[in-house]
Design a protein around this motif. Structure first.
Motif, PDB file in Angstrom:
ATOM      1  N   ALA A 357       7.725  -1.051  17.677  1.00 42.65           N
ATOM      2  CA  ALA A 357       7.824  -2.511  17.570  1.00 42.65           C
ATOM      3  C   ALA A 357       7.557  -2.959  16.136  1.00 42.65           C
ATOM      4  N   ALA A 358       6.614  -2.292  15.464  1.00 44.82           N
ATOM      5  CA  ALA A 358       6.334  -2.621  14.063  1.00 44.82           C
ATOM      6  C   ALA A 358       7.535  -2.288  13.183  1.00 44.82           C
ATOM      7  N   TYR A 359       8.205  -1.179  13.470  1.00 48.93           N
ATOM      8  CA  TYR A 359       9.397  -0.821  12.694  1.00 48.93           C
ATOM      9  C   TYR A 359      10.524  -1.832  12.887  1.00 48.93           C
ATOM     10  N   ARG A 360      10.581  -2.435  14.060  1.00 43.64           N
ATOM     11  CA  ARG A 360      11.699  -3.329  14.374  1.00 43.64           C
ATOM     12  C   ARG A 360      11.513  -4.743  13.818  1.00 43.64           C
ATOM     13  N   CYS A 361      10.300  -5.100  13.416  1.00 45.03           N
ATOM     14  CA  CYS A 361      10.098  -6.450  12.895  1.00 45.03           C
ATOM     15  C   CYS A 361      10.053  -6.406  11.367  1.00 45.03           C
ATOM     16  N   PRO A 362      10.282  -7.529  10.702  1.00 44.55           N
ATOM     17  CA  PRO A 362      10.202  -7.550   9.238  1.00 44.55           C
ATOM     18  C   PRO A 362       8.806  -7.132   8.772  1.00 44.55           C
ATOM     19  N   ASN A 363       8.759  -6.210   7.814  1.00 44.89           N
ATOM     20  CA  ASN A 363       7.451  -5.798   7.315  1.00 44.89           C
ATOM     21  C   ASN A 363       6.938  -6.815   6.285  1.00 44.89           C
ATOM     22  N   THR A 364       5.735  -6.582   5.790  1.00 44.06           N
ATOM     23  CA  THR A 364       5.134  -7.575   4.894  1.00 44.06           C
ATOM     24  C   THR A 364       5.925  -7.717   3.599  1.00 44.06           C
ATOM     25  N   PRO A 421      -1.788  -6.890  -3.300  1.00 43.18           N
ATOM     26  CA  PRO A 421      -2.540  -6.790  -2.042  1.00 43.18           C
ATOM     27  C   PRO A 421      -3.686  -7.779  -2.021  1.00 43.18           C
ATOM     28  N   VAL A 422      -4.001  -8.283  -0.867  1.00 42.27           N
ATOM     29  CA  VAL A 422      -5.068  -9.268  -0.748  1.00 42.27           C
ATOM     30  C   VAL A 422      -6.404  -8.672  -1.163  1.00 42.27           C
ATOM     31  N   THR A 423      -6.530  -7.350  -1.108  1.00 43.80           N
ATOM     32  CA  THR A 423      -7.780  -6.717  -1.518  1.00 43.80           C
ATOM     33  C   THR A 423      -8.015  -6.808  -3.021  1.00 43.80           C
ATOM     34  N   ALA A 424      -6.987  -7.174  -3.783  1.00 44.35           N
ATOM     35  CA  ALA A 424      -7.154  -7.293  -5.233  1.00 44.35           C
ATOM     36  C   ALA A 424      -8.146  -8.413  -5.557  1.00 44.35           C
ATOM     37  N   ASP A 425      -8.816  -8.258  -6.686  1.00 41.61           N
ATOM     38  CA  ASP A 425      -9.821  -9.230  -7.123  1.00 41.61           C
ATOM     39  C   ASP A 425      -9.133 -10.531  -7.525  1.00 41.61           C
ATOM     40  N   ARG A 426      -9.374 -11.599  -6.757  1.00 46.86           N
ATOM     41  CA  ARG A 426      -8.729 -12.876  -7.046  1.00 46.86           C
ATOM     42  C   ARG A 426      -9.138 -13.408  -8.414  1.00 46.86           C
ATOM     43  N   GLN A 439       0.491 -11.101   6.364  1.00 43.73           N
ATOM     44  CA  GLN A 439      -0.548 -10.296   7.010  1.00 43.73           C
ATOM     45  C   GLN A 439       0.072  -9.406   8.079  1.00 43.73           C
ATOM     46  N   PRO A 440      -0.165  -8.091   8.038  1.00 49.76           N
ATOM     47  CA  PRO A 440       0.420  -7.192   9.037  1.00 49.76           C
ATOM     48  C   PRO A 440      -0.326  -7.278  10.367  1.00 49.76           C
ATOM     49  N   GLN A 441       0.396  -7.132  11.447  1.00 50.94           N
ATOM     50  CA  GLN A 441      -0.201  -7.038  12.772  1.00 50.94           C
ATOM     51  C   GLN A 441      -0.372  -5.593  13.202  1.00 50.94           C
ATOM     52  N   HIS A 442       0.259  -4.681  12.463  1.00 47.92           N
ATOM     53  CA  HIS A 442       0.185  -3.242  12.747  1.00 47.92           C
ATOM     54  C   HIS A 442       0.207  -2.523  11.404  1.00 47.92           C
ATOM     55  N   PRO A 443      -0.526  -1.412  11.248  1.00 42.91           N
ATOM     56  CA  PRO A 443      -0.541  -0.707   9.950  1.00 42.91           C
ATOM     57  C   PRO A 443       0.832  -0.355   9.413  1.00 42.91           C
ATOM     58  N   LEU A 444       1.801  -0.101  10.304  1.00 40.99           N
ATOM     59  CA  LEU A 444       3.131   0.280   9.853  1.00 40.99           C
ATOM     60  C   LEU A 444       3.935  -0.905   9.320  1.00 40.99           C
ATOM     61  N   GLU A 445       3.412  -2.116   9.445  1.00 39.02           N
ATOM     62  CA  GLU A 445       4.107  -3.280   8.896  1.00 39.02           C
ATOM     63  C   GLU A 445       3.874  -3.438   7.406  1.00 39.02           C
ATOM     64  N   GLY A 446       3.033  -2.590   6.821  1.00 45.56           N
ATOM     65  CA  GLY A 446       2.825  -2.638   5.387  1.00 45.56           C
ATOM     66  C   GLY A 446       1.490  -3.254   5.031  1.00 45.56           C
ATOM     67  N   PRO A 447       1.193  -3.373   3.726  1.00 48.04           N
ATOM     68  CA  PRO A 447      -0.093  -3.911   3.275  1.00 48.04           C
ATOM     69  C   PRO A 447      -0.182  -5.423   3.428  1.00 48.04           C
ATOM     70  N   PHE A 448      -1.394  -5.914   3.448  1.00 42.47           N
ATOM     71  CA  PHE A 448      -1.674  -7.353   3.487  1.00 42.47           C
ATOM     72  C   PHE A 448      -1.428  -7.893   2.072  1.00 42.47           C
ATOM     73  N   LEU A 449      -0.402  -8.737   1.924  1.00 40.40           N
ATOM     74  CA  LEU A 449       0.046  -9.166   0.596  1.00 40.40           C
ATOM     75  C   LEU A 449      -0.136 -10.662   0.396  1.00 40.40           C
ATOM     76  N   GLU A 450      -0.284 -11.059  -0.867  1.00 40.68           N
ATOM     77  CA  GLU A 450      -0.316 -12.467  -1.222  1.00 40.68           C
ATOM     78  C   GLU A 450       0.576 -12.703  -2.432  1.00 40.68           C
ATOM     79  N   VAL A 451       1.095 -13.921  -2.515  1.00 47.03           N
ATOM     80  CA  VAL A 451       1.885 -14.359  -3.659  1.00 47.03           C
ATOM     81  C   VAL A 451       1.110 -15.471  -4.359  1.00 47.03           C
ATOM     82  N   LEU A 452       0.856 -15.275  -5.649  1.00 46.25           N
ATOM     83  CA  LEU A 452       0.153 -16.258  -6.461  1.00 46.25           C
ATOM     84  C   LEU A 452       1.123 -16.808  -7.500  1.00 46.25           C
ATOM     85  N   THR A 453       1.107 -18.109  -7.702  1.00 44.80           N
ATOM     86  CA  THR A 453       1.960 -18.710  -8.724  1.00 44.80           C
ATOM     87  C   THR A 453       1.093 -19.438  -9.747  1.00 44.80           C
TER      88      THR A 453
END
Length: 604
Positions: A357-364, A421-426, A439-453
């Protein structure tokens, strides 16, 4: 069990195995594929372009490259996402075929019901399914390992059986070097038979070596490259990770207690161990099934890196042992047997369906890419430590960084957007605000990412170089063109780039140097390929400084009003009067600069 029922059940198991392995195979192909996938697809493309069988890549044997070459021959070149999808489909097909071989081995060592149970266990194995979604040799090795185990199971003292077993071992090893673990399984079985024992072993060894040589000939034709490739592969697996060095026993225990239970599921592994007890009277036949995974652990525990997929070749044998245990329980108590079977197959199936199911949905990364395409301005300069994002070339300029250390933060200072990655020092990104998170719901969806502008302006102060002195290793007559304000004129070297070429700026007084920018004008291909920077306070003593590129390579830059440039950021801005830029390695074509700027910058 009638043949019709047996066929229907096997068909249903294969349908499940196929659905699990083929669903979501295109996941992630909007982005740059994993480097391991590139190893195979890109080198097969090279084979097709040259029209030979030499993959020119020796970290793996050559058999898988030879298998893929005729399959990918029909695809247009240069290869894109379609080639990776087709190659993943080939790997997935090998995974389904392995389920058939597990059925055959179970039926041979037990009964048709044993074969069906074993096939069902492998069909839903979490690691077998997830690895089948990637271009890696492990699933294909698992197929040929099962071929070898089937041939080993037929050994009866006749030397002809040894020849066939050697053929299977050679094919498996020609896929991946760890196929050599099958030698232990073969010897364990052959040692239990006295007839033609030594003759059979010698024949099997000779045939396996000859088979490897035929299927991976460039291991010998380019022997020095082969040794270098194997050494590089070994050194990679010996690298120390953040956890620090681990001893042999520690890694072996990790495989036994952490990795193996995740291969088939904890309940299936317990059933496999029970299968050893159930078949103790016929231990000679089932001995290779447990020797193979143990031999793999013995070999693999010599390396610091451990991966679940490395034990895939031994998975089919364990599934057969588990099938033998479940079959025995069904004979004794149908109710308990059915309950145990549902437990052994059902628990892994839950994990596997969640993974699919994680493979079938858009990853992060898909979500970040979609948001960026919809919300960022054309020409935005994006700093990221996620090199696989796959923005392509043309609309945005992506500047890769290795990490968000001091150098990475310097790149962020000169960017419009940061993706991390969200784990990066803001706190590493002053002047930026979070605009989007994935934010991933399953590890296979990829890392937890953020976009900063960027919200705070990036102020650049350019130094006046009218009173500066310019020098160079050659073509001194054209040095004045470096500061004439005309992008149509340029200083360039007299020949192609080679080590030792340099260009130097001497200021009237010492200034804090933050960055150096070269405008490339009408010839962006003349950018310096391998640049080093040194600074001097007195024009006599020169000290090297660490630099990092603040822009993508000119060929990957977005055409804007400022044109193509090379931007070198000093990781630590420094006070200097003299700045020397030097070519460190040979390259093509000439080195040319239309305008040069020294600058300091700050976020305000």
């Amino acid at each position: 069990m009638t043949p019709r029922v047996r066929f229907a059940l096997l068909a249903a198991i294969l349908a499940v195995a196929t659905a699990l392995r083929f669903a979501g195979l295109a996941n992630g192909l909007r982005h740059t594929p994993f480097i391991d996938e590139q190893f195979f697809v890109a080198n097969v493309e090279g084979m097709l372009q040259r029209g030979d069988l030499d993959p020119q890549f020796h970290m793996y044997p050559g058999f898988l490259f030879m298998i893929l070459k005729p399959i990918l021959w029909f695809l247009p070149r240069p290869f894109g996402a379609e080639a990776y999808l087709v190659t993943r489909q080939v790997v997935a097909a090998f995974g389904v075929a392995t389920v058939v071989l597990v059925y055959a081995l179970g039926a041979r060592l037990g009964s048709a019901r044993v074969g069906l149970l074993a096939a069902a266990i492998l069909a839903v194995s979490p690691v077998a399914v997830t690895v089948a979604h990637e271009v890696r040799p492990d699933v294909v090795l698992g197929f040929f390992a099962m071929v070898a185990l089937l041939l080993i199971a037929r050994i009866d003292g006749d030397w002809k059986r040894d020849v066939l077993a050697g053929l299977g071992i050679g094919m498996a090893t020609a896929i991946k070097f760890t196929g050599v673990a099958l030698v232990f399984a073969y010897v364990a079985r052959r040692a239990t038979l006295s007839s033609n024992r030594w003759r059979g072993m010698l024949l099997a060894g000779a045939v396996s070596f000859a088979t490897y040589a035929v299927l991976s000939p460039y291991s010998f034709l380019h022997f020095d490259d082969f040794v270098e490739g194997v050494t590089l592969q070994k050194s990679y697996h010996d690298e120390l990770r953040g956890r620090g060095p681990q001893g042999y026993i520690t890694i072996a225990l990790v495989y036994l207690w952490n990795v193996l239970p995740g291969e088939l599921g904890g309940a299936a592994l317990i059933a496999a161990l029970i299968g050893l007890w159930v078949t103790r009277k016929d231990w000679r036949a089932t001995l290779p099934l447990i020797v193979l995974p143990l031999a793999l652990i013995i070999i693999l525990s010599t390396a610091q890196i451990h991966r679940n997929r490395y034990l895939l070749p031994g998975l089919g044998g364990l599934a057969v042992l588990a099938g033998l245990a479940l079959d025995s329980l069904l004979e004794r108590s149908r109710g308990l047997g059915i309950a145990a079977t549902l437990l052994v197959i059902g628990l892994p199936l839950i994990d596997t369906t969640q993974a699919v199911a994680a493979y079938r949905c858009p990853n992060t990364m898909d979500r970040v890419l979609d948001w960026a395409n919809a919300n960022l301005k054309d020409g935005s300069r994006i700093a990221t430590n996620l090199p696989r994002l796959g923005f392509g070339v043309g609309r945005f300029e992506v500047v890769p960084v290795d990490d968000w250390d001091t150098a990475g933060r310097r790149v962020a200072d000169n960017a419009d957007v940061v993706i991390a990655p969200v784990t990066a020092d803001r706190a590493a990104f002053p002047g930026f605000v979070r605009r989007f998170v994935a934010q991933p719901q399953h590890p296979l969806e990829g890392p937890f990412l953020e976009v900063l502008t960027r919200v705070a302006p990036h102020v650049i102060t350019t130094m006046n170089l009218d009173n500066a002195q310019f020098d160079a290793s050659e073509n001194g007559a054209a040095l004045s063109l470096l500061n004439d304000g005309d992008l149509n004129t340029r200083w360039q070297t007299e020949g192609t780039q080679r080590p030792g070429m340099w260009m130097q700026i001497t200021l009237p007084a010492a200034r804090t140097i933050d960055s150096i920018e070269f405008s490339l004008g009408a010839r962006p291909n003349q950018w310096g390929r391998h640049i080093e920077v040194t600074l001097s306070q007195d024009g006599q003593t020169w000290m090297p400084v660490r630099i990092i590129s603040g822009r993508a390579q000119p060929s990957e830059q977005v055409a804007t009003g400022g044109g193509h440039t090379q931007l070198f950021l000093l990781v630590e801005p420094a006070l200097a009067r003299g700045v020397r830029v030097r070519i460190a390695e040979r390259g093509e074509p000439r080195w040319g600069i239309a305008e040069v700027s020294l600058r300091s910058s700050a976020v305000r």
